[in-house]
Design a protein around this motif. Structure first.
Motif, mmCIF file in Angstrom:
data_model
loop_
_atom_site.group_PDB
_atom_site.id
_atom_site.type_symbol
_atom_site.label_atom_id
_atom_site.label_comp_id
_atom_site.label_asym_id
_atom_site.label_seq_id
_atom_site.Cartn_x
_atom_site.Cartn_y
_atom_site.Cartn_z
ATOM 1 N N PHE A 129 -22.046 -5.966 -33.373
ATOM 2 C CA PHE A 129 -20.839 -5.947 -32.664
ATOM 3 C C PHE A 129 -20.774 -7.236 -31.867
ATOM 4 O O PHE A 129 -21.521 -7.892 -31.750
ATOM 5 N N GLU A 130 -19.532 -7.565 -31.321
ATOM 6 C CA GLU A 130 -19.415 -8.791 -30.399
ATOM 7 C C GLU A 130 -20.376 -8.838 -29.298
ATOM 8 O O GLU A 130 -20.670 -10.091 -29.017
ATOM 9 N N SER A 131 -20.377 -7.901 -28.443
ATOM 10 C CA SER A 131 -20.880 -8.093 -27.170
ATOM 11 C C SER A 131 -21.597 -6.665 -26.832
ATOM 12 O O SER A 131 -21.370 -5.560 -27.409
ATOM 13 N N ASP B 268 -29.137 -6.558 -27.352
ATOM 14 C CA ASP B 268 -28.549 -7.209 -26.786
ATOM 15 C C ASP B 268 -28.116 -8.530 -27.191
ATOM 16 O O ASP B 268 -29.136 -8.863 -28.326
ATOM 17 N N GLU B 269 -27.469 -9.617 -26.844
ATOM 18 C CA GLU B 269 -27.625 -10.858 -27.767
ATOM 19 C C GLU B 269 -28.923 -11.616 -27.665
ATOM 20 O O GLU B 269 -29.277 -12.079 -28.842
ATOM 21 N N VAL B 270 -29.629 -11.516 -26.740
ATOM 22 C CA VAL B 270 -30.828 -12.138 -26.809
ATOM 23 C C VAL B 270 -31.952 -11.441 -27.372
ATOM 24 O O VAL B 270 -32.552 -12.073 -28.057
ATOM 25 N N ASP B 271 -32.040 -10.080 -27.569
ATOM 26 C CA ASP B 271 -32.876 -9.422 -28.300
ATOM 27 C C ASP B 271 -32.492 -9.530 -29.794
ATOM 28 O O ASP B 271 -33.530 -9.551 -30.631
ATOM 29 N N THR B 272 -31.315 -9.416 -29.967
ATOM 30 C CA THR B 272 -30.977 -9.594 -31.310
ATOM 31 C C THR B 272 -31.296 -11.179 -31.807
ATOM 32 O O THR B 272 -31.923 -11.315 -33.041
ATOM 33 N N PHE B 273 -31.007 -12.015 -30.975
ATOM 34 C CA PHE B 273 -31.464 -13.370 -31.512
ATOM 35 C C PHE B 273 -33.097 -13.708 -31.686
ATOM 36 O O PHE B 273 -33.448 -14.031 -32.510
ATOM 37 N N SER C 248 -23.669 -18.961 -28.335
ATOM 38 C CA SER C 248 -22.999 -19.830 -29.514
ATOM 39 C C SER C 248 -22.875 -19.256 -30.684
ATOM 40 O O SER C 248 -22.045 -19.514 -31.579
ATOM 41 N N ILE C 249 -23.341 -17.928 -30.942
ATOM 42 C CA ILE C 249 -22.862 -17.097 -31.961
ATOM 43 C C ILE C 249 -21.686 -16.354 -31.630
ATOM 44 O O ILE C 249 -21.778 -15.727 -30.916
ATOM 45 N N SER C 250 -20.611 -17.246 -32.344
ATOM 46 C CA SER C 250 -19.270 -16.739 -32.009
ATOM 47 C C SER C 250 -18.926 -15.129 -31.918
ATOM 48 O O SER C 250 -18.362 -14.622 -31.308
ATOM 49 N N LYS C 251 -19.306 -14.774 -33.035
ATOM 50 C CA LYS C 251 -19.250 -13.030 -33.379
ATOM 51 C C LYS C 251 -20.286 -12.592 -33.620
ATOM 52 O O LYS C 251 -21.638 -13.060 -33.890
ATOM 53 N N SER C 252 -20.183 -11.120 -33.728
ATOM 54 C CA SER C 252 -21.215 -10.098 -34.052
ATOM 55 C C SER C 252 -22.513 -10.398 -33.468
ATOM 56 O O SER C 252 -23.408 -10.773 -33.937
ATOM 57 N N GLY C 253 -22.522 -10.796 -32.097
ATOM 58 C CA GLY C 253 -23.691 -11.201 -31.342
ATOM 59 C C GLY C 253 -24.656 -10.150 -31.126
ATOM 60 O O GLY C 253 -25.834 -10.441 -30.698
ATOM 61 N N LEU D 211 -18.095 10.140 -40.663
ATOM 62 C CA LEU D 211 -17.543 10.191 -39.452
ATOM 63 C C LEU D 211 -18.043 8.970 -38.412
ATOM 64 O O LEU D 211 -17.181 8.362 -37.673
ATOM 65 N N THR D 212 -19.207 8.887 -38.371
ATOM 66 C CA THR D 212 -20.010 8.114 -37.258
ATOM 67 C C THR D 212 -19.758 6.671 -37.631
ATOM 68 O O THR D 212 -19.278 5.664 -36.666
ATOM 69 N N PHE D 213 -19.771 6.387 -38.870
ATOM 70 C CA PHE D 213 -19.598 5.043 -39.491
ATOM 71 C C PHE D 213 -18.271 4.393 -39.159
ATOM 72 O O PHE D 213 -17.915 3.355 -38.764
ATOM 73 N N ALA D 214 -17.219 5.231 -39.546
ATOM 74 C CA ALA D 214 -15.777 5.245 -39.378
ATOM 75 C C ALA D 214 -15.538 4.875 -37.700
ATOM 76 O O ALA D 214 -14.778 3.988 -37.450
ATOM 77 N N ALA D 215 -15.991 5.670 -36.845
ATOM 78 C CA ALA D 215 -16.017 5.629 -35.703
ATOM 79 C C ALA D 215 -16.485 4.332 -34.937
ATOM 80 O O ALA D 215 -15.906 3.581 -34.128
ATOM 81 N N LEU D 216 -17.654 4.012 -35.513
ATOM 82 C CA LEU D 216 -18.121 2.744 -35.008
ATOM 83 C C LEU D 216 -17.117 1.337 -35.556
ATOM 84 O O LEU D 216 -16.836 0.408 -34.901
ATOM 85 N N GLU D 217 -16.675 1.613 -36.766
ATOM 86 C CA GLU D 217 -15.797 0.285 -37.283
ATOM 87 C C GLU D 217 -14.491 0.360 -36.313
ATOM 88 O O GLU D 217 -13.875 -0.662 -35.982
ATOM 89 N N ARG D 218 -13.849 1.512 -36.117
ATOM 90 C CA ARG D 218 -12.935 1.557 -35.407
ATOM 91 C C ARG D 218 -13.249 0.874 -33.861
ATOM 92 O O ARG D 218 -12.246 0.557 -33.239
ATOM 93 N N ALA D 219 -14.387 1.155 -33.790
ATOM 94 C CA ALA D 219 -14.601 0.547 -32.345
ATOM 95 C C ALA D 219 -14.982 -0.921 -32.139
ATOM 96 O O ALA D 219 -15.606 -1.575 -31.209
ATOM 97 N N GLY D 220 -14.808 -1.570 -33.333
ATOM 98 C CA GLY D 220 -14.989 -2.854 -33.458
ATOM 99 C C GLY D 220 -16.439 -3.403 -34.233
ATOM 100 O O GLY D 220 -16.570 -4.690 -34.240
ATOM 101 N N GLY D 221 -17.102 -2.632 -34.822
ATOM 102 C CA GLY D 221 -18.599 -2.480 -35.255
ATOM 103 C C GLY D 221 -18.011 -3.341 -36.832
ATOM 104 O O GLY D 221 -17.264 -2.708 -37.555
ATOM 105 N N THR D 222 -18.993 -4.154 -37.140
ATOM 106 C CA THR D 222 -19.013 -4.629 -38.584
ATOM 107 C C THR D 222 -20.201 -4.042 -39.614
ATOM 108 O O THR D 222 -21.454 -4.117 -39.093
ATOM 109 N N ASP D 223 -20.087 -3.216 -40.356
ATOM 110 C CA ASP D 223 -21.050 -2.650 -41.202
ATOM 111 C C ASP D 223 -21.996 -3.611 -41.856
ATOM 112 O O ASP D 223 -21.419 -4.471 -42.768
#
Lengths: 563, 563
Positions: free
Chosen positions: A239-241, A266-271, A363-368, A388-400
């Motif tokens: 997700f972006e954020s 979160d962004e830092v934990d991801t990083f 600085s990671i522009s997307k999918s932070g 259904l869950t994965f479709a809902a996540l994608e609709r909410a902006g998530g990238t599989d």
């Protein structure tokens, strides 16, 4: 000890549990002076003296023996400290007034597993991993997977309202319990409902659950079990954020979908996870730490760590979409330096590190923000629900991002508990703060607590244990200062400021680690008038203040004063 | 009244709630002398004098007023009786020691409905049907549909751990509550957790839920809501026997399928329902009964009964597969006689009637037990789950009877509560006993309680409110004897023997009607040592025994003696 000599105390206890099941030797008393509360680990590593020792440790084998020890303690005016796996992280097992520590690990029988009712009767001292393993061998699961599972007990889980990693599907331990047997502070044995749905009148099971040994000792429990899942489907999303990711979780939960696990970093934990700051060989960490005391009888229950193939040094981090090479190199270098023991400089300047990590993450522009999501259960329904869950996540902006991130998480899911040791060796500390709130307040809670901790330590967070009405936030932080006193002050400031920030924005001070000694003061700010209830309950269950005195914001000395 | 005159009491109460919201007139005191407990309806119909009248009734409009009335009662040594819709069936609202009845119906605001968290804040006096209607208008449901919904309140539900007809999906009311505000017996206002998942320490919400006004008065609650279902799928099934039918329910539940409603009628209940023994026009029943007092302010909340098109006299019962003409004719004649007021002869010979009905039911060679099952929720998932559920029922021996039986049940689902009146007019009585147990004990519980009741009354049962670990049984019975004293004795014998039978085989004495006065004695047999907890709690929350004294097995007079 009311004028009782050491030998007399030993004999009095031995007459109840047998001489082999009492110890008053120094080494044992030291082991039982603490649990896994990081403040105590700091003291231990930095040569601080032990402040609180129990007078004696006993290993009873029956409710009757537990009750007799409690009655003896009442007679002698001594405290009782219930003790399970010793894996608590809030100082709940520290013998503040000395006294008798009752280690429950000999009472570890799985007494029955009922196919007819999908419930199991188990004694409080049963080790989590062995218990789950035996259930699995019969085709069932408790569905409770705390990262401490290798060194925590059923009684400990219930005492602090523990949550496992799959709590979003199976519930917290309080949602799995049907009834309890426990010994009150007066030494009475009480059995609560064994068929929860038959509830009439106040629910005394849920009164004892979460009381952390301050009202009595849980000796056994009846728990709900589920059929072992036919399939488990895991997936990574990006997700972006944090805002986008948490909104996606809320949508999934409020549509009534029930993934077993959802974790949004979160962004830092991801990083940080990408540059493996806290990575180390789990086995080594565990050996070195010498934590989690387990008696010889429990040899079969010794931690068997999950495979660590993903931990092989040199494995390059996966390239991330949209992440600049420069940022990646910088992050990797910083992470690597911290990892190689060069933590001192970094951790003494937490604000700088936080802002650097923050800037890198931004600085990671997307999918932070990464998310791990998993579903399990019967094949067909789980497949439908996953779609259904994965479709809902994608609709909410998530990238599989496919299955791999999920599988990697699964392989290492218990490792985090054993990765703390190197940081303490370096003179620093690591700890976690798990708060929670409603969805509406969640962004505020996240920002406020992050800022409060971030003034003193390097901090990151993930969101897990989601509900229709809200979610928990799990902050991880690492800090360091010069010398024991300064380090303790820094540590205390983090908790003081972090919990105050949580209370200020209407968040709660604990989701599943409990209160213990660490969060006792914060109980008052959070519960306000309701604390009078707790004191009143304490007074009726334990009028002499025998049970785990001084914990959960209750007084250490004297009888309870009510209202 | 501690020497206080009537006028002084009136003035003291009026100074708190205002003169218009106090009543001490005879007619009001009579109305508030009872709830819907059938034993009291028997007395009323048969000219028995009223045994217990409140001294006064007040209608407060705020927590502050409630607290002030409770403090006044403490000062005067008077009892407080919390009162919601007055629809309880266990005598929980009877003012055993007189005192002040606090009717909560003016505190009926729906304070907020949160789209963000799927929770709602509602005051305790809110009427159930209006509350659900307003939620529906906004696209939500509480999922709580007790048959009393037209004349019961949120506070009453919580006080007795009510269950709605769709509890198998949505849970009992205790599963929907996130937090409470309540006034203790000392007059303190306490607010419990508003975000349940933040639980740390004992759960005081679940301590107050189910306490039936003996510890304090619930003034408002935060409850979970769900999106209104997109579809509802209803179906009738037929099973050869209770054993086959309950086994089928257990399989469905243990596979993790969650129908909203499952009701399995035993052979006699199935049979009786076909010949419509208790059928009557709901509106008429309600008018005649004059029960469910509702204040003028609540006019908008007056019962609006569901359509009763299926109740048209002369509508022939559907022909049943395998049911002999002779048996059908005999049954119809017997049912019809009972219906036409010729109940006296039948009901005074309950053993004969039970065995006749039993024999008739057994003469139906196949498909002796009807089941109503329904699922609701989002379209796709509900359709998938319905297919899996219906397939599981067929594999377990069930015969699919199509949608019609389900729709018929839905149309009349609240009617049963209003069908009691004619039987009382005839000098008889009708009542229900809802017990519960684990699946293993369920057959024993069914046979034992049926036999115990069957010695005194015509009895039938259905199984509903199913869980993975067990199920509730809802016995309906009708009896009659000569004269008030004899009728009361018969009634008391049914409850004494029925509850003793339940306790003997490890069942519970209540599933969702509560304890009140009716089941107080049986609390001791059921809870044993845990009753000491309850007394201790009572002592701390309400040391002067102000709150609803003499209910739930607690003492009527004097301060609480603990342990």
């Amino acid at each position: 000890m009311a004028g009782l000599g050491e030998e007399e105390l030993f004999n009095a206890l031995a007459s109840i549990v047998g001489g082999k099941c009492v110890s008053m030797v120094e080494r044992d008393r030291e082991v039982y002076s603490r649990d896994m509360w990081p403040r105590l680990l700091i003291r231990r590593r930095q040569g601080g003296e032990i402040e609180h020792l129990p007078h004696a440790i006993v290993w009873p084998e029956s409710e009757r023996e537990v009750a007799a020890v409690v009655r003896l303690a009442n007679k002698l005016g001594m405290a009782i400290i219930p003790y399970g796996g010793g894996s608590g992280v809030c100082g709940g097992a520290v013998p503040l007034r000395g006294g008798i520590t009752i280690d429950m690990k000999r009472m570890d029988a799985i007494q029955s597993i009922s196919r007819e009712e999908l419930v199991t009767d188990v004694q409080a001292g049963a080790n989590g991993e062995r218990f789950e393993r035996e259930l699995r061998a019969k085709g069932y699961t408790l569905g409770h997977f705390p990262s401490s599972i290798y060194c925590s007990t059923v009684g400990g889980w219930l005492a602090c309202r523990a949550a496992g990693q799959l709590s979003t599907k199976y519930g917290k331990i309080e949602d799995r319990v049907v009834g309890l047997t426990f010994v009150t502070g007066k030494g009475q044995v009480i059995q609560t409902d064994e068929f929860a749905r038959a509830r009439r009148g106040p629910d005394w099971t849920q009164l004892i659950v979460g009381s952390e040994g301050t009202l009595g000792i849980i000796t056994s429990a009846r728990l709900r079990i589920s059929p072992a899942p036919e399939i488990t489907i895991l997936r990574g999303f990006a997700f972006e954020s944090v805002e986008e990711g948490t909104r996606a979780i809320r949508k999934v939960m409020q549509r009534g979908l029930r993934p077993a696990v959802v974790r949004l970093y979160d962004e830092v934990d991801t990083f940080i996870n990408h540059v493996s700051v806290f990575e180390s060989h789990s086995e080594e960490a565990l050996e070195t730490s010498g934590l989690c005391p387990w008696p010889e009888k429990g040899a079969g229950a010794l931690p068997v760590l999950p495979s660590s193939e993903g931990d092989v040094p040199g494995t390059p981090p996966r390239a991330r979409k949209g992440m600049g090479d420069k940022a990646l190199r910088l992050g990797r270098r910083l992470g690597s330096r911290i990892k190689q023991g060069a933590t001192a400089a970094a951790l003494t300047r937490p604000k700088l590190v936080n802002s650097t990590f923050g800037a890198l993450a931004n600085s990671i522009s997307k999918s932070g923000c990464k998310m791990i999501i998993g579903l399990e259960g019967p094949r067909l329904r789980t497949e439908v629900e996953a779609q259904l869950t994965f479709a809902a996540l994608e609709r909410a902006g998530g990238t599989d991002e496919g299955e791999e991130p999920g599988l990697k998480w699964l392989a290492h899911r218990y490792a985090v508990s054993y990765k703390m040791s190197p940081m303490f060796r370096e003179g620093g500390f690591v700890d976690t703060m798990e708060v929670a709130s409603t969805w509406e307040r969640l962004p505020d809670l996240y920002e406020s607590v992050k800022k409060a901790i971030g003034a003193h330590a390097v901090v990151m967070a993930h969101f897990s244990h989601a509900y229709a009405d809200g979610c928990s936030i799990y902050f991880s932080f690492a800090g360091r200062a010069d010398g024991l006193l300064e380090t303790q002050n820094t540590y205390d400031a983090i908790w003081r400021d972090g919990l105050a920030a949580a209370t200020r924005v209407g968040g709660t001070i604990s989701h599943h680690h409990g209160i213990g000694l660490l969060k006792g003061q914060a109980m008052h700010g959070e519960h306000r008038e309701a604390m009078t209830l707790f004191r009143a309950l304490k007074n009726t269950f334990d009028p002499n203040n025998t049970m785990n005195p001084g914990k959960m914001g209750l007084p250490l000395h004297g009888e309870m004063k009510v209202l």
